[in-house]
Design a protein around this motif. Structure first.
Motif, PDB file in Angstrom:
ATOM      1  N   GLU C 381       0.837  -1.193   0.000  1.00 43.78           N
ATOM      2  CA  GLU C 381       0.000   0.000   0.000  1.00 43.78           C
ATOM      3  C   GLU C 381       0.877   1.250   0.000  1.00 43.78           C
ATOM      4  O   GLU C 381       1.818   1.352   0.778  1.00 43.78           O
ATOM      5  N   ILE C 382       0.558   2.186  -0.892  1.00 46.20           N
ATOM      6  CA  ILE C 382       1.271   3.465  -0.881  1.00 46.20           C
ATOM      7  C   ILE C 382       0.434   4.454  -0.095  1.00 46.20           C
ATOM      8  O   ILE C 382      -0.721   4.710  -0.428  1.00 46.20           O
ATOM      9  N   LEU C 383       1.018   5.011   0.942  1.00 44.18           N
ATOM     10  CA  LEU C 383       0.312   5.995   1.761  1.00 44.18           C
ATOM     11  C   LEU C 383       0.672   7.396   1.284  1.00 44.18           C
ATOM     12  O   LEU C 383       1.835   7.699   1.027  1.00 44.18           O
ATOM     13  N   TYR C 384      -0.332   8.234   1.129  1.00 41.75           N
ATOM     14  CA  TYR C 384      -0.056   9.640   0.821  1.00 41.75           C
ATOM     15  C   TYR C 384      -1.124  10.478   1.487  1.00 41.75           C
ATOM     16  O   TYR C 384      -2.153   9.970   1.900  1.00 41.75           O
ATOM     17  N   ASN C 385      -0.847  11.783   1.608  1.00 42.95           N
ATOM     18  CA  ASN C 385      -1.834  12.631   2.265  1.00 42.95           C
ATOM     19  C   ASN C 385      -2.773  13.221   1.222  1.00 42.95           C
ATOM     20  O   ASN C 385      -2.454  13.292   0.044  1.00 42.95           O
ATOM     21  N   TYR C 428       2.530   1.773   7.893  1.00 38.51           N
ATOM     22  CA  TYR C 428       2.407   1.924   6.446  1.00 38.51           C
ATOM     23  C   TYR C 428       3.387   0.978   5.766  1.00 38.51           C
ATOM     24  O   TYR C 428       4.245   0.392   6.429  1.00 38.51           O
ATOM     25  N   ASP C 429       3.279   0.831   4.461  1.00 39.13           N
ATOM     26  CA  ASP C 429       4.266   0.067   3.693  1.00 39.13           C
ATOM     27  C   ASP C 429       5.248   1.026   3.029  1.00 39.13           C
ATOM     28  O   ASP C 429       6.446   0.978   3.237  1.00 39.13           O
ATOM     29  N   ILE C 430       4.653   1.885   2.172  1.00 40.23           N
ATOM     30  CA  ILE C 430       5.445   2.895   1.477  1.00 40.23           C
ATOM     31  C   ILE C 430       4.710   4.212   1.687  1.00 40.23           C
ATOM     32  O   ILE C 430       3.490   4.251   1.595  1.00 40.23           O
ATOM     33  N   ALA C 431       5.435   5.273   1.976  1.00 38.95           N
ATOM     34  CA  ALA C 431       4.760   6.555   2.182  1.00 38.95           C
ATOM     35  C   ALA C 431       5.422   7.643   1.369  1.00 38.95           C
ATOM     36  O   ALA C 431       6.655   7.702   1.293  1.00 38.95           O
ATOM     37  N   ARG C 432       4.601   8.496   0.778  1.00 42.05           N
ATOM     38  CA  ARG C 432       5.171   9.624   0.045  1.00 42.05           C
ATOM     39  C   ARG C 432       5.723  10.589   1.080  1.00 42.05           C
ATOM     40  O   ARG C 432       5.139  10.758   2.164  1.00 42.05           O
ATOM     41  N   SER C 433       6.845  11.202   0.791  1.00 39.56           N
ATOM     42  CA  SER C 433       7.469  12.098   1.745  1.00 39.56           C
ATOM     43  C   SER C 433       8.187  13.212   1.036  1.00 39.56           C
ATOM     44  O   SER C 433       8.444  13.125  -0.162  1.00 39.56           O
ATOM     45  N   MET C 434       8.509  14.212   1.794  1.00 38.45           N
ATOM     46  CA  MET C 434       9.312  15.290   1.245  1.00 38.45           C
ATOM     47  C   MET C 434      10.096  15.935   2.359  1.00 38.45           C
ATOM     48  O   MET C 434       9.749  15.814   3.526  1.00 38.45           O
ATOM     49  N   TRP C 435      11.173  16.569   1.980  1.00 43.71           N
ATOM     50  CA  TRP C 435      11.920  17.349   2.956  1.00 43.71           C
ATOM     51  C   TRP C 435      12.382  18.635   2.297  1.00 43.71           C
ATOM     52  O   TRP C 435      12.942  18.627   1.215  1.00 43.71           O
ATOM     53  N   ILE C 436      12.051  19.733   2.959  1.00 40.18           N
ATOM     54  CA  ILE C 436      12.498  21.033   2.473  1.00 40.18           C
ATOM     55  C   ILE C 436      13.562  21.523   3.451  1.00 40.18           C
ATOM     56  O   ILE C 436      13.315  21.544   4.660  1.00 40.18           O
ATOM     57  N   GLY C 437      14.722  21.879   2.927  1.00 40.33           N
ATOM     58  CA  GLY C 437      15.819  22.284   3.810  1.00 40.33           C
ATOM     59  C   GLY C 437      15.531  23.583   4.538  1.00 40.33           C
ATOM     60  O   GLY C 437      14.973  24.516   3.964  1.00 40.33           O
ATOM     61  N   ASP C 438      15.914  23.622   5.819  1.00 40.23           N
ATOM     62  CA  ASP C 438      15.804  24.871   6.581  1.00 40.23           C
ATOM     63  C   ASP C 438      17.010  25.755   6.290  1.00 40.23           C
ATOM     64  O   ASP C 438      16.904  26.972   6.274  1.00 40.23           O
ATOM     65  N   VAL C 439      18.144  25.099   6.145  1.00 41.98           N
ATOM     66  CA  VAL C 439      19.379  25.829   5.867  1.00 41.98           C
ATOM     67  C   VAL C 439      20.089  25.099   4.740  1.00 41.98           C
ATOM     68  O   VAL C 439      19.860  23.913   4.516  1.00 41.98           O
ATOM     69  N   VAL C 440      20.930  25.831   4.023  1.00 43.68           N
ATOM     70  CA  VAL C 440      21.615  25.221   2.891  1.00 43.68           C
ATOM     71  C   VAL C 440      22.802  24.422   3.406  1.00 43.68           C
ATOM     72  O   VAL C 440      23.927  24.927   3.446  1.00 43.68           O
ATOM     73  N   ASP C 441      22.517  23.215   3.844  1.00 45.79           N
ATOM     74  CA  ASP C 441      23.597  22.332   4.274  1.00 45.79           C
ATOM     75  C   ASP C 441      23.098  20.896   4.213  1.00 45.79           C
ATOM     76  O   ASP C 441      21.990  20.598   4.653  1.00 45.79           O
TER      77      ASP C 441
END
Lengths: 293, 317, 537
Positions: C381-385, C428-441
């Motif tokens: 199952e792919i989990l997404y919001n 969950y099995d697989i979940a959609r995700s994202m990460w937005i950087g707070d700082v450029v590092d």
């Protein structure tokens, strides 16, 4: 006089439905509409066997394309055939529309009729319960349903029925309040007929007009509500779709790919027109007063 | 058919008083159910894509008294509500829930009022037109329009109107809630669907009444069709509309999430949906409380109007 | 029917009349920039905010010690005129702007920064972004309540114009962090005029009460309508500010935002609806702005559940993703297909290890794991919001995995909060995700997957990975530090904890009269530099 009418009604009670059926057949518009609905049902149920595509068959390289010989209604941004998707969506929407409306109809009519007929404190209490239910936050309710019972198609009917019956109950109650003061109903009391008999045989048939009108109004509402619930995760899961979902997606691209909004909308509207004319025909056919003419 | 005036007035006052007294248990029930319902839903107000550290979460819960036993929180909340304090907003701390609601209600009431006017004007007009000459063009044209109105949900109608009147014709602004011109499209969008319902219900109700004996008697007496409609038929014919209008008006007056987001209107409708998604517990209960109050008041008004329209009901009340 | 017609005509008349006399914004030569800002700000108190919309608005009315030159991403003077860094990279000494003032005319002194950091870290305030300050010496202990003496935290007021900050470990991105609102100074007098230091949501942030040290000051704030800031004459560099006013419109609906822009009601949008990109590209390329953004879109695997407890299955799924096709045919806004996790060229770092797309290899791995052609593989199952775009990606990916691996994939969407709950609870099995950087590092990305970290959400626990990250934390030497991070990312990718999909782009619409908008990885705006030049009539 009033007793006589009541007796007369009571006697011919069994033939009411047969009578109605007979009258309905004579209503051309209603017959055409019934045929139309049958066609739409066939379109949704049998149609998918005749298309060359599957509802989740993608062609991302093609993307959204306008209606063509290969795709009669065009394709969506993932290159899926819209005609096929409308057919499959029809299965969901028709099922939801009919089942959820029936659920809301049954609860609403019975609740409203009982509340209005008994009256007094019971009526007061029952209607305040309706007030409470109106006010509860629907989104949270749906979320909780989903968490505790998982995804379940039956739940969808329950969730929709749970909100849609409220207004139906209020409308039926208002009708019953007027009806029960009428002579023929008062007569049933005099005759000592049991309540359930009076409600089912005399009150509800006489309130059928607004009930049928509101029921036909409920169907599109239910279909669109399904789109919202599916968006929340209750209901159909992508890539399966429904008319409501297709319309919702179509709006986003109505300037770029108008066919994605147009065709599902036309299908939904057409279905509703047919249901509506059939509803009107039914109302006329079931009108107990007509037989007096 | 008409009951004595004195008796009626007396019964009515008592009826209204009973109904108003009933507000208290209803609101209590709404608060209680909502309070526990929102806590049952998974996810809290402080969950986000970036996980909050356990300690921070604990501090926040402490700051908002969310760490106390649930029944204590419930009691605290109730005693707050009695004093008119609806608590702080967890997700929008800059204002209290009460302040947020006070800020939004005037906007929603204004929009709702316009929408009700639109809905009643178009709905009753079309319904009466259709019912007075059923199965003619005068019936089919407005009823078909109403049908389309029902099938075209407001999330389609709104953008369509904007496209035509703002972007193509350039007559009206796309969004906002400042000048009178801003208010035309949202009011139309919100009122349209309701007007379609009212049209259908009016037509149905009117036809019902127009086929009844007393109308035939009136016709036989030689009354003009106009007089019949206004004096007799409308009275009974709009009863389903009145029953429908109670909750419908509450829906319009508390704002609509869809219309408010499409037209960028700072109304209460968004708060309903957003607070639920944000699990902003106090905001959810606050908005629900407003809605419950409106539903009850308007249902009461609808029932009073209903009684006024139908003397038989009044006698019983 | 006639009556309806008359009504319709009357309505049309009213509309035409109203349109004729209203709507014309008076142009008195003021430079007003109207910006779409996605969501209503939670507050204008920098310590109580968590979002991106807040960052944009707060950056106009506050200023941290250092600013960023958005073109080069190098720190430039902000509220501090200059600074020195100790040899070991642990002690920063800032000399504040000599004429730095709050918007009410009070001077900005070193004590204001101390007050701000103290307030931010005080447990009772419950600031969600307090962890941003944990790089200060002992800040974490104070924030968690194990240390009660703020004097031991690495903040020292040398004199009114000099501030000395001591760090826990060398932090190369320390200066560039100063543009984040968690580091902004706050006005003690204004805050305590309306409550105590730790009062949440007091009235100090209302128009008339608000005090800031940024190039603009609060003019008007009508929630869900507009947030207006005007030129701050007390700003230390007021002469360089070009705009008279910036108006932030919290428009949550992308479609509405685009329509407002098209109708001339906005000059700069927050985003562009996915399906509008193509038509803008064709018809108005001059309005469309697309730039790389410091964000990564990926799918998470649940390492604690079958079949993804087997690394070969995870690798197979990752190998079967055709990232090029997704980026080109589905995203369509110039997104780069992602073959690693940290966006390329993040402060000069690009992962050397890459995951490839290779269906044959994927099939072989799956067979090796005991699922030839997907046989025996439990349904996944792919989990997404609940979001339209995530739905489209999920549908595409589902199609790919079903087609190439023979797996049975279902989709499941959940309300955002439940989705987070499911991820955190490893439900969950697989979940959609994202990460937005707070700082450029790069460390900001990679540290998500530390064992037991709140952002891990996969059940991944690797001592080698943790060791590499911790080594990078302590390493003052840039080259060695990068080597540690490279090895950490390699471990992450080889274990196929995640399947990277694409790197975000920042996309927005910009009226050509708006000048000096410098696109950058963080999506930052230097409001003081932006100008409006009306085209010559």
């Amino acid at each position: 006089m009033s007793e006589a009418i009541a007796l007369q009604e009571y006697e011919k009670g069994t033939s009411l439905w047969a009578d109605a059926w007979h009258r309905l057949q004579k209503n051309r518009l209603a017959v055409i509409s019934a045929a139309g609905i049958l066609c739409i049902v066939c379109f949704a149920v049998i149609g998918p066997w005749f298309t060359a595509y599957d509802y989740d068959q993608q062609d991302t390289a093609l993307g959204a394309s306008a209606p063509s010989a290969a795709h009669w209604l065009g394709t969506d941004p993932l290159g899926r055939d819209l005609l096929t998707r409308v057919m499959y969506g029809g299965r969901v929407s028709l099922l939801v529309g009919l089942c959820a409306t029936t659920v809301s109809l049954l609860i609403g009519v019975l609740y409203g009729a009982i509340s209005g007929f008994i009256g007094g404190r019971v009526d007061h209490f029952l209607m305040r319960v309706v007030d409470v239910l109106y006010a509860l936050p629907f989104t949270i309710f749906v979320i909780i349903l989903m968490v505790f019972f998982g995804r379940n198609f039956i739940l969808l009917f329950f969730a929709i029925g749970a909100v849609e019956w409220l207004t139906m109950a209020r409308i039926v109650r208002s009708q019953v309040l007027s009806l029960r003061e009428k002579e023929f109903v008062e007569a049933t009391t005099v005759l000592g007929l049991p309540h359930h008999h009076v409600i089912l045989r005399h009150i509800i048939p006489n309130a059928l007009g607004p009930i049928i009108v509101y029921a036909t109004l409920t169907i599109p509402q239910v279909m669109l509500l399904e789109a919202f619930l599916s968006f929340l995760g209750l209901g159909v899961q992508p890539p399966m779709s429904s008319w409501g979902i297709l319309i919702k997606e179509g709006v986003e691209t109505m300037e770029e790919y108008p066919w994605l909004l147009l065709f599902p909308s036309i299908t939904l509207t057409g279905t509703l027109f047919a249901l509506n004319f059939l509803g009107d025909g039914l109302r006329d056919a079931l009108d107990p007063r007509v037989s007096k003419d | 058919m008409w009951s004595p005036r004195r008796d009626r007035g007396h019964g009515m006052t008592r009826y209204i008083l009973t109904r108003i007294l009933a507000f208290i248990p209803v609101l209590l029930a709404v608060i209680t159910i909502t309070f526990f319902l929102v806590r049952v839903a998974p996810g809290g107000p402080f969950d986000s894509e970036r996980a909050v550290t356990e300690t921070t979460k604990k501090m926040l819960e402490e700051a908002y008294n969310l760490d106390a036993p649930l029944y204590v929180q419930y009691w605290d909340y109730l005693s707050g509500v009695v004093q008119g304090d609806l608590g702080p907003s967890f997700r929008k701390p800059s204002r209290t829930v009460r302040e947020w609601i006070e800020l939004r209600i005037p906007v929603s009431l204004e929009l709702g009022a316009y929408a009700i006017v639109v809905a009643l004007f178009l709905g009753l007009g079309a319904g009466i037109l259709a019912a007075t000459k059923p199965n003619s063009l005068r019936d089919y044209a407005p009823m078909s329009l109403a049908m389309v109105g029902i099938c075209v949900p407001n999330f389609v109608l709104g953008p369509l109107l904007v496209l035509v009147f703002s972007l193509w014709l350039g007559w009206l602004p796309v969004s906002g809630w400042q000048d009178p011109v801003d208010k035309i499209l949202p009011s139309l969008t919100l009122g349209a669907m309701y007007s379609a319902y009212i049209a259908r219900l009016t037509r149905g109700g009117m036809l019902e009444v127009l086929s009844q004996d007393f109308i035939r008697t009136a016709r036989a007496k030689g009354l003009s069709e106009g007089a019949i409609v206004v004096k007799h038929a409308l009275r009974g014919g709009v009863q389903p509309v009145v029953a429908y209008l109670g909750p419908a008006a509450a829906g319009m007056l508390t704002g609509s999430f869809v219309v408010e987001t499409i037209f960028q209107i700072p109304g209460l409708g968004r708060e309903f949906v957003e607070s639920a998604f944000n699990r902003d517990y106090t905001m959810i209960i606050g908005t629900v409380l407003v809605y419950a109050s409106l539903v009850m008041v308007l249902n009461l008004v609808a029932d009073i109007v209903h009684a006024w329209l139908d003397p038989r009901v009044r006698r019983r009340a | 029917m006639n009556r309806l017609l008359v009504f319709a005509l009357a309505l049309a008349g009213c509309v035409a009349l109203a349109a004729g006399c209203g709507g014309g914004a008076t142009d008195d030569g003021k430079k007003v920039l109207r910006v779409g800002n996605r969501s209503e700000v939670q507050d204008l108190d920098p310590h109580l905010c968590t979002g991106v919309a807040e960052q944009r608005a707060l950056a106009s009315i506050f200023q941290g010690l250092a600013d960023l030159d958005l073109a080069t991403m190098k720190p430039i003077p902000g509220a501090a005129a200059s600074w020195t860094i100790s040899e070991d990279g642990l002690v920063y000494t800032f000399a504040l702007q000599p004429n730095g003032k709050w918007s009410n005319g009070d001077p900005v002194v070193a004590g204001d920064f101390l007050y701000a950091y103290k307030r931010m870290l005080t447990p009772a305030l419950g600031s969600e972004y307090a962890y941003m300050l944990h790089c200060l010496k002992n800040a974490k202990a104070y924030n968690e309540g194990t240390l009660t003496d703020f004097g031991q935290v690495g903040v020292k007021v040398v004199d009114d114009a000099t501030l000395e900050l001591t760090l826990e470990a060398p932090t190369p991105y320390f200066l560039s962090m100063q543009i984040h609102y968690s580091w902004f100074p706050v006005p003690q007098k204004a805050i305590e005029a309306f409550g105590e230091m730790t009062t949440r949501g007091s009235e100090w942030t209302r128009p008339g009460n608000h005090v800031g040290n940024g190039p603009f000051k609060l003019k008007d704030w009508r929630p869900d309508e507009v947030l207006a800031v005007e030129r701050n004459p007390n700003y230390w560099n007021a002469g360089s500010v070009k705009l008279d006013e910036v108006q932030f419109y919290p428009i949550s609906n992308e479609q509405t935002e685009e329509r407002m822009f098209r109708n001339g009601e906005l000059d700069l949008t927050y985003t562009v609806p996915m399906f509008k990109i193509e038509s803008y590209r064709k018809e108005h390329p001059e309005l469309l702005q697309i730039h790389p953004y410091l964000g990564s879109y990926f799918y998470r695997f649940n390492l604690t559940r079958k079949p993804f407890d087997d690394v070969r299955v995870r690798q197979a799924f990752s190998l079967a993703l055709n990232r090029e096709e997704i980026a080109a045919n589905v995203c369509k806004a110039g997104e780069q297909p992602a073959h690693f996790f940290t966006p390329p060229n993040t402060a000069g770092y690009t992962s050397q290890h890459q995951v490839e797309t290779n269906i044959e290899k994927a099939k072989a791995l799956l067979a090796e794991a005991g699922y030839p052609n997907g046989q025996g593989l439990p349904p996944v199952e792919i989990l997404y919001n609940s979001s339209e775009t995530d739905k489209i990606f999920a549908e595409t990916v589902q199609n790919m995995w079903q087609g190439s691996l023979g797996a049975t994939i279902t989709l499941r969407n959940q309300d955002y909060k439940i989705y987070l709950d499911s991820m955190t609870g490893l439900n969950y099995d697989i979940a959609r995700s994202m990460w937005i950087g707070d700082v450029v590092d790069p460390v900001n990305f990679l540290e998500c997957f530390l064992t037991g970290g709140g952002n891990n959400r996969t059940g991944f626990a690797s001592p080698e990975f943790d060791a590499a990250i911790r080594a990078a934390y302590a390493e003052p030497d840039v080259a060695k530090r990068e080597a540690h991070l490279q090895s950490a990312e390699k471990i992450l990718l080889e274990n196929a904890v995640i399947a990277p999909v694409f790197f975000y782009t920042q996309k927005f619409l910009q009226d050509p009269k708006v000048k000096n908008v410098v696109p950058n990885l963080l999506g930052q705006y230097a409001w003081q530099d932006i100008d409006i030049v009306e085209p010559a009539a």
